[in-house]
Design an enzyme around this catalytic site. Sequence first.
Site, short mmCIF file in Angstrom:
data_model
loop_
_atom_site.label_atom_id
_atom_site.label_comp_id
_atom_site.label_asym_id
_atom_site.label_seq_id
_atom_site.Cartn_x
_atom_site.Cartn_y
_atom_site.Cartn_z
N TRP A 107 -3.74 21.83 33.69
CA TRP A 107 -3.45 20.78 32.71
C TRP A 107 -2.40 19.82 33.24
O TRP A 107 -2.53 18.60 33.07
CB TRP A 107 -3.03 21.42 31.40
CG TRP A 107 -3.05 20.53 30.20
CD1 TRP A 107 -2.15 20.57 29.17
CD2 TRP A 107 -3.98 19.51 29.84
NE1 TRP A 107 -2.47 19.62 28.22
CE2 TRP A 107 -3.59 18.97 28.60
CE3 TRP A 107 -5.12 18.99 30.47
CZ2 TRP A 107 -4.27 17.93 27.97
CZ3 TRP A 107 -5.81 17.95 29.84
CH2 TRP A 107 -5.40 17.44 28.61
N SER A 161 -9.14 19.62 24.42
CA SER A 161 -9.18 19.07 25.78
C SER A 161 -9.32 20.17 26.82
O SER A 161 -8.52 21.09 26.85
CB SER A 161 -7.90 18.26 26.05
OG SER A 161 -6.76 19.01 25.69
N LYS A 163 -6.19 28.69 17.17
CA LYS A 163 -7.56 28.41 17.61
C LYS A 163 -7.94 29.30 18.79
O LYS A 163 -9.12 29.62 18.98
CB LYS A 163 -7.73 26.92 17.91
CG LYS A 163 -6.81 26.37 19.00
CD LYS A 163 -7.41 26.43 20.38
CE LYS A 163 -6.47 25.89 21.43
NZ LYS A 163 -7.02 25.97 22.80
N ASP A 222 -9.84 21.08 18.02
CA ASP A 222 -9.52 22.03 19.07
C ASP A 222 -10.22 23.36 18.86
O ASP A 222 -10.63 24.04 19.81
CB ASP A 222 -8.00 22.23 19.14
CG ASP A 222 -7.51 22.50 20.55
OD1 ASP A 222 -8.34 22.67 21.45
OD2 ASP A 222 -6.28 22.55 20.75
#
Length: 343
Positions: free
Chosen positions: A11, A147, A200, A253
């Site tokens: 990331w 993402s 999540k 997400d």
Amino acid sequence: MRIAVIGAGSWGTALAAAASARHETLLLARSADAATAMAQARENTRYMPGVPLPEALRISASYDEMLAHAFGGDEAPLFILGVPMAGLAHACRQLAQAVDRIGRPASMVWTCKGMDADTGRLPHEIAAEELGASHAWLEAGVLSGPSFAREVALGLPVALTVASASSRVCEQATAALHGGAIRVYASDDVVGVEVGGALKNIMAIACGIADGLGLGTNARAALITRGLAEMTRLGVALGARADTFSGLTGLGDLILTATGDLSRNRRVGLEIGRGRALADILADTPHVAEGARCAPAVRRMALARGVDLPITDAVCAVLFEGVSPADAVARLLSRDPRAESAD
């Protein structure tokens, strides 16, 4: 604007590559060998193989060089902490001490999603403790959203949320990344954004287990929907706004992580559903599956506040208490009926 990205994982690398398209950006790697290899190959072969790094992106392992780069311009710099939850406290403490010495304003956003496995603290609570009086110089926030790093690095479209009590942080993070294939939205609900990012991952493990058991798409849809209800219940109990969970860092997400093939948490669930042990799965991957790390802390937090999280309970039972996936599913299905909108 000068931008420094601390942490050359997947990331951090993706965000550094994106930011370097419009701003002077430096990516700080953990070791000199890693920095040299990336700079020469123009590729992060460990975390982002096959994705070329922009020539404009500077790469270094020197903290002093990173600070000199960041504060080399006239504007307040932006620091992006691309470190996992386990490294957040150290990264915040080290940066706060450096900014205090320099005595110039700066902004900082972290990107990790989860909770401290021992204390249950959210990232902003860890950051606040480590920054202390440095808030006078260093304002902070969280960058999150649905993402996958590889898709961002490849230039595919993505929408993110930056959340902070500081308008400067939101403005700088937006200016750093918004444009082209990236859209950035601002929020002041830091708690809601972080709770969504933590829970999540647990729901993605649950969906992976269901898929590994071959339970079908109906079951996956039910888990996503009821998982969103769990996320919202706990978030509101912690002071978040309910509507945050219908946005990018909640529903968005959750859908991505529970269904996407690049989701490491979903992959953990898939392997569990197919009969593998958690320890063996984690030993085979260099990436952190935050859902497995923080699930017990989430359950303790919910119990302390009287919040019902049946899916989280089931995931914990499978991962840590020897309950078989099939038995955990049977327990969920045997729960008493209730109104869908019940708290």
